[in-house]
Design a protein around this motif. Structure first.
Motif, PDB file in Angstrom:
ATOM      1  N   LYS A 136      43.985  32.271  47.005  1.00  0.00           N
ATOM      2  CA  LYS A 136      44.320  30.852  46.995  1.00  0.00           C
ATOM      3  C   LYS A 136      43.562  30.109  48.090  1.00  0.00           C
ATOM      4  O   LYS A 136      43.035  29.020  47.871  1.00  0.00           O
ATOM      5  CB  LYS A 136      45.828  30.652  47.170  1.00  0.00           C
ATOM      6  N   ALA A 137      43.506  30.696  49.283  1.00  0.00           N
ATOM      7  CA  ALA A 137      42.850  30.022  50.400  1.00  0.00           C
ATOM      8  C   ALA A 137      41.351  29.875  50.165  1.00  0.00           C
ATOM      9  O   ALA A 137      40.749  28.869  50.539  1.00  0.00           O
ATOM     10  CB  ALA A 137      43.103  30.795  51.695  1.00  0.00           C
ATOM     11  N   SER A 138      40.736  30.881  49.545  1.00  0.00           N
ATOM     12  CA  SER A 138      39.288  30.870  49.328  1.00  0.00           C
ATOM     13  C   SER A 138      38.880  30.211  48.010  1.00  0.00           C
ATOM     14  O   SER A 138      37.696  30.110  47.717  1.00  0.00           O
ATOM     15  CB  SER A 138      38.756  32.308  49.343  1.00  0.00           C
ATOM     16  N   LYS A 139      39.887  29.807  47.193  1.00  0.00           N
ATOM     17  CA  LYS A 139      39.648  29.217  45.869  1.00  0.00           C
ATOM     18  C   LYS A 139      39.095  30.239  44.869  1.00  0.00           C
ATOM     19  O   LYS A 139      38.719  29.870  43.762  1.00  0.00           O
ATOM     20  CB  LYS A 139      38.685  28.022  45.943  1.00  0.00           C
ATOM     21  N   GLU A 140      39.046  31.512  45.244  1.00  0.00           N
ATOM     22  CA  GLU A 140      38.537  32.532  44.330  1.00  0.00           C
ATOM     23  C   GLU A 140      39.547  32.873  43.241  1.00  0.00           C
ATOM     24  O   GLU A 140      39.236  33.643  42.330  1.00  0.00           O
ATOM     25  CB  GLU A 140      38.134  33.790  45.103  1.00  0.00           C
ATOM     26  N   ILE A 141      40.735  32.309  43.343  1.00  0.00           N
ATOM     27  CA  ILE A 141      41.735  32.535  42.302  1.00  0.00           C
ATOM     28  C   ILE A 141      41.273  31.943  40.970  1.00  0.00           C
ATOM     29  O   ILE A 141      41.744  32.326  39.898  1.00  0.00           O
ATOM     30  CB  ILE A 141      43.103  31.931  42.717  1.00  0.00           C
ATOM     31  N   TYR A 142      40.325  31.008  41.005  1.00  0.00           N
ATOM     32  CA  TYR A 142      39.823  30.377  39.781  1.00  0.00           C
ATOM     33  C   TYR A 142      38.613  31.102  39.187  1.00  0.00           C
ATOM     34  O   TYR A 142      38.146  30.742  38.123  1.00  0.00           O
ATOM     35  CB  TYR A 142      39.446  28.917  40.060  1.00  0.00           C
ATOM     36  N   THR A 143      38.096  32.091  39.906  1.00  0.00           N
ATOM     37  CA  THR A 143      36.943  32.843  39.411  1.00  0.00           C
ATOM     38  C   THR A 143      37.407  33.895  38.405  1.00  0.00           C
ATOM     39  O   THR A 143      38.596  34.220  38.343  1.00  0.00           O
ATOM     40  CB  THR A 143      36.209  33.533  40.570  1.00  0.00           C
ATOM     41  N   PRO A 144      36.490  34.458  37.605  1.00  0.00           N
ATOM     42  CA  PRO A 144      36.896  35.491  36.641  1.00  0.00           C
ATOM     43  C   PRO A 144      37.621  36.674  37.292  1.00  0.00           C
ATOM     44  O   PRO A 144      38.642  37.140  36.787  1.00  0.00           O
ATOM     45  CB  PRO A 144      35.554  35.923  36.030  1.00  0.00           C
ATOM     46  N   TYR A 145      37.096  37.139  38.426  1.00  0.00           N
ATOM     47  CA  TYR A 145      37.776  38.283  39.059  1.00  0.00           C
ATOM     48  C   TYR A 145      39.109  37.865  39.674  1.00  0.00           C
ATOM     49  O   TYR A 145      40.081  38.642  39.683  1.00  0.00           O
ATOM     50  CB  TYR A 145      36.835  38.940  40.078  1.00  0.00           C
ATOM     51  N   GLY A 146      39.188  36.620  40.158  1.00  0.00           N
ATOM     52  CA  GLY A 146      40.450  36.122  40.693  1.00  0.00           C
ATOM     53  C   GLY A 146      41.524  36.016  39.629  1.00  0.00           C
ATOM     54  O   GLY A 146      42.693  36.328  39.859  1.00  0.00           O
ATOM     55  N   GLN A 147      41.127  35.573  38.434  1.00  0.00           N
ATOM     56  CA  GLN A 147      42.080  35.475  37.325  1.00  0.00           C
ATOM     57  C   GLN A 147      42.573  36.847  36.892  1.00  0.00           C
ATOM     58  O   GLN A 147      43.767  37.033  36.627  1.00  0.00           O
ATOM     59  CB  GLN A 147      41.399  34.774  36.137  1.00  0.00           C
ATOM     60  N   ARG A 148      41.684  37.824  36.837  1.00  0.00           N
ATOM     61  CA  ARG A 148      42.092  39.175  36.452  1.00  0.00           C
ATOM     62  C   ARG A 148      42.997  39.799  37.503  1.00  0.00           C
ATOM     63  O   ARG A 148      44.000  40.447  37.175  1.00  0.00           O
ATOM     64  CB  ARG A 148      40.854  40.047  36.212  1.00  0.00           C
ATOM     65  N   ALA A 149      42.656  39.601  38.769  1.00  0.00           N
ATOM     66  CA  ALA A 149      43.500  40.130  39.850  1.00  0.00           C
ATOM     67  C   ALA A 149      44.877  39.486  39.826  1.00  0.00           C
ATOM     68  O   ALA A 149      45.906  40.171  39.993  1.00  0.00           O
ATOM     69  CB  ALA A 149      42.819  39.890  41.206  1.00  0.00           C
ATOM     70  N   THR A 150      44.930  38.172  39.608  1.00  0.00           N
ATOM     71  CA  THR A 150      46.211  37.461  39.555  1.00  0.00           C
ATOM     72  C   THR A 150      47.073  37.965  38.405  1.00  0.00           C
ATOM     73  O   THR A 150      48.275  38.189  38.567  1.00  0.00           O
ATOM     74  CB  THR A 150      45.969  35.944  39.396  1.00  0.00           C
ATOM     75  N   GLY A 151      46.460  38.155  37.233  1.00  0.00           N
ATOM     76  CA  GLY A 151      47.209  38.653  36.080  1.00  0.00           C
ATOM     77  C   GLY A 151      47.812  40.015  36.332  1.00  0.00           C
ATOM     78  O   GLY A 151      48.993  40.258  36.032  1.00  0.00           O
ATOM     79  N   ILE A 152      47.045  40.928  36.917  1.00  0.00           N
ATOM     80  CA  ILE A 152      47.552  42.276  37.208  1.00  0.00           C
ATOM     81  C   ILE A 152      48.661  42.223  38.244  1.00  0.00           C
ATOM     82  O   ILE A 152      49.678  42.926  38.135  1.00  0.00           O
ATOM     83  CB  ILE A 152      46.400  43.183  37.670  1.00  0.00           C
ATOM     84  N   LEU A 153      48.506  41.371  39.261  1.00  0.00           N
ATOM     85  CA  LEU A 153      49.541  41.254  40.294  1.00  0.00           C
ATOM     86  C   LEU A 153      50.850  40.711  39.714  1.00  0.00           C
ATOM     87  O   LEU A 153      51.941  41.136  40.115  1.00  0.00           O
ATOM     88  CB  LEU A 153      49.050  40.352  41.430  1.00  0.00           C
ATOM     89  N   ILE A 154      50.739  39.766  38.790  1.00  0.00           N
ATOM     90  CA  ILE A 154      51.940  39.231  38.151  1.00  0.00           C
ATOM     91  C   ILE A 154      52.676  40.335  37.408  1.00  0.00           C
ATOM     92  O   ILE A 154      53.905  40.477  37.504  1.00  0.00           O
ATOM     93  CB  ILE A 154      51.589  38.077  37.194  1.00  0.00           C
ATOM     94  N   PHE A 155      51.935  41.162  36.653  1.00  0.00           N
ATOM     95  CA  PHE A 155      52.580  42.264  35.943  1.00  0.00           C
ATOM     96  C   PHE A 155      53.206  43.254  36.929  1.00  0.00           C
ATOM     97  O   PHE A 155      54.299  43.768  36.690  1.00  0.00           O
ATOM     98  CB  PHE A 155      51.583  43.005  35.046  1.00  0.00           C
ATOM     99  N   GLN A 156      52.527  43.523  38.025  1.00  0.00           N
ATOM    100  CA  GLN A 156      53.072  44.448  39.022  1.00  0.00           C
ATOM    101  C   GLN A 156      54.400  43.943  39.569  1.00  0.00           C
ATOM    102  O   GLN A 156      55.345  44.727  39.758  1.00  0.00           O
ATOM    103  CB  GLN A 156      52.070  44.643  40.157  1.00  0.00           C
TER     104      GLN A 156
END
Length: 540
Positions: A136-156
């Protein structure tokens, strides 16, 4: 009471000093908070507070507010669009990681079956607090890898619920079967989701509407805090984690017009409570035990990092690019904070020996301390080693370039923009974070690069401050806002033209100093009328 105030004041002072020093060194503030907790324990002899349930609950609310802000980023529509990242990638990652860790622990290290199961489930989880805070701080949450990481973390985070159910079944005296527990849990989940989405949504919207109309900021802030804590307590009452209720509440508010204001106002509370969480993590460190078991701790951490990275990379590589898969797998290779809860519940229920709990908790803490050092360098390092020819921007050449147009996005609208610029002989360059779009642009004879325009390094490489304009053609409102914020922060003296598709998008961007916002629907309406008038004139 006086001693408590002293500890609070000292925590504030020590954490401030640590973080000021670490800021100069470019080190994450998470490390400063963890060091603060360790110093407090040994400076004031507070070892007895390590197992304090009150402190655990206070610290947990840092994760609660973090999950609430993540919920604000992920509306129902967005979650539906991310179902592959959340439910497919997340399920496969947790399931396969747990299976491999169990096999190694049980068959290689001869660990008892129950202990191996607990270890495998805990180590399958990653750190939501560390990774999402950085993304969130680096804005990388909007990048392809950020979106995939966020999705996996939500499931976790969702997976924590069945894991705790399994632990409660293993520690129970056998009065209830697992089928009964699962049935009761399913009923509870339906009730919680129903209350939050059916009743809660109306109450939240009503409360935010009237607190906003009062024009008293304290009332609006109080309403937001009430919503977050109430949703968390509701989820906890039905046996779920606090953070799940906060996450759902955030998703609900994300569908309302108050979502940007709520996110902005809640940020200070989230950061303070998240800092408190890491201070409490630091208080759990037993320095003598750590020194005596240093190499064992490091060895387990490295083994877990390698296993999780390999498993996630193989899973993601099937559907994602090499660089995206590698970034995501490395970003999620650590062990997460919910492992503390799993180890504590298992130990209290007699399922895990105290020595094993102490060792595993130390591995988690070590993992969370190391992660901030390398997570910020993952993207740059991988981009450097995996880049292809079209990734290499000649920064020296761009340093001499002036009055060029930067087209951000090469989907349908971006292609038309580039075509029109070419028709008027306007020098331009295309930037997109999709390798597919970049390849299409290159094949069409365009100067195109793969990159994220919300990154300062990309803006500097493209010499954006000397460009005549930046045209943003993306559809995703979050990515658009991130890019606009980055461009305006980099240079105010620039023409920023942004395509918008609705009144909601205009409202979401109206606080930014954007030169021109082009409403695609309104412009189409104008063109249709113009064409109609020209037809009429021809008939005359």
């Amino acid at each position: 009471m006086d001693a408590t105030l002293l500890y609070i004041v000292m925590a504030l002072g020590i954490s401030t000093v640590f973080n000021l020093l670490l800021k100069r060194l470019g080190v994450s503030q998470i490390i400063g908070y963890i060091l603060t907790g360790t110093v407090l324990v040994y400076a004031f002899d507070l070892q007895y507070l390590k197992e304090s349930s009150t402190l655990e609950h206070i610290g947990e609310f840092g994760i609660v507010f973090l999950m609430f802000t993540i919920g604000l980023e992920i509306s129902l529509n967005k979650m539906n669009s991310m179902k592959k990242e959340i439910f497919l990638n997340g399920f496969l990652q947790v399931g396969l990681t747990a299976a491999v860790v169990f096999a190694i622990a049980h068959f290689v290290f001869s660990m008892e079956t129950i202990s191996a199961v607990i270890l495998s489930l805990a180590f399958a989880l990653s750190s939501t607090a560390v990774v999402l805070s950085y993304l969130k701080a680096s804005k990388e949450i909007y990048t392809p890898y950020g979106q995939r990481a966020t999705g996996i973390l939500i499931f976790q985070d969702i997976a924590v619920i069945p894991i705790l159910i399994l632990l409660s079944f293993l520690t129970s005296s056998g009065d209830s079967s697992i089928a009964v527990i699962l049935r009761d849990t399913a009923i509870s989940a339906i009730i919680v989701v129903g209350l939050l989405f059916v009743v809660g949504k109306r109450l939240m919207t009503w409360l935010l509407h009237f607190s906003t109309s009062s024009e008293v900021e304290e009332l609006f802030m109080g309403s937001v805090l009430f919503i977050v804590i109430s949703a968390s307590l509701l989820a906890s009452f039905f046996g779920f984690t606090y953070s799940l209720g906060a996450f759902v509440a955030g998703m609900i508010i994300a569908e309302t017009k108050y979502h940007h204001k709520v996110e902005f106002d809640i940020a200070p509370f989230k950061d303070i409570l998240l800092g408190t969480f890491f201070i409490i993590v630091g208080m759990k460190i037993d320095l003598m035990y750590f020194i005596n078991h240093f190499w064992l701790t490091v060895g387990i951490f490295v083994l877990v990092l390698i296993i999780k990275t390999l498993i996630m990379y193989i899973l993601l590589r099937i559907t994602s690019e090499h660089a995206t898969s590698l970034k995501t797998s490395l970003a999620l290779s650590q062990v997460g904070e919910f492992s503390f809860v799993i180890f504590a519940v298992a130990s209290n229920g007699g399922l895990l020996e105290k020595d094993l709990e102490a060792l595993f908790v130390l591995v988690v803490i070590f993992s969370m301390m190391i992660t901030p050092f390398f997570i910020s360098r993952i993207s740059g390092a991988i981009d450097y080693f995996t880049r292809e020819e079209y990734l290499a921007i000649d920064t020296k050449e761009f340093a001499r370039r002036k009055d060029h147009v930067i087209v951000c996005g090469y989907s349908i609208i971006g292609k038309f923009v580039a075509k029109e610029l070419e028709a008027v002989d306007a020098p331009h360059v295309v930037i997109d974070n999709s390798p597919k779009h970049v390849q299409e642009a290159i094949k069409a004879g365009k100067e195109a690069y793969l990159g994220d325009m919300s990154k300062l390094s990309m803006l500097e490489a493209l010499n954006a401050e000397s460009s005549v304009a930046v045209i943003v053609t993306l559809d995703n409102i979050d990515k658009k806002r991130a890019i606009c914020e980055a461009v305006l922060k980099h240079t105010k003296d620039i023409n920023l033209i942004v395509k918008v598709a609705s009144l909601e998008e205009i409202k979401a961007l109206q606080d930014l100093d954007i030169t021109v916002m082009v409403d695609s629907k309104r412009e189409v309406g104008k063109v249709l009328v113009e064409k109609m008038m020209s037809c009429k004139l021809r008939n005359i």
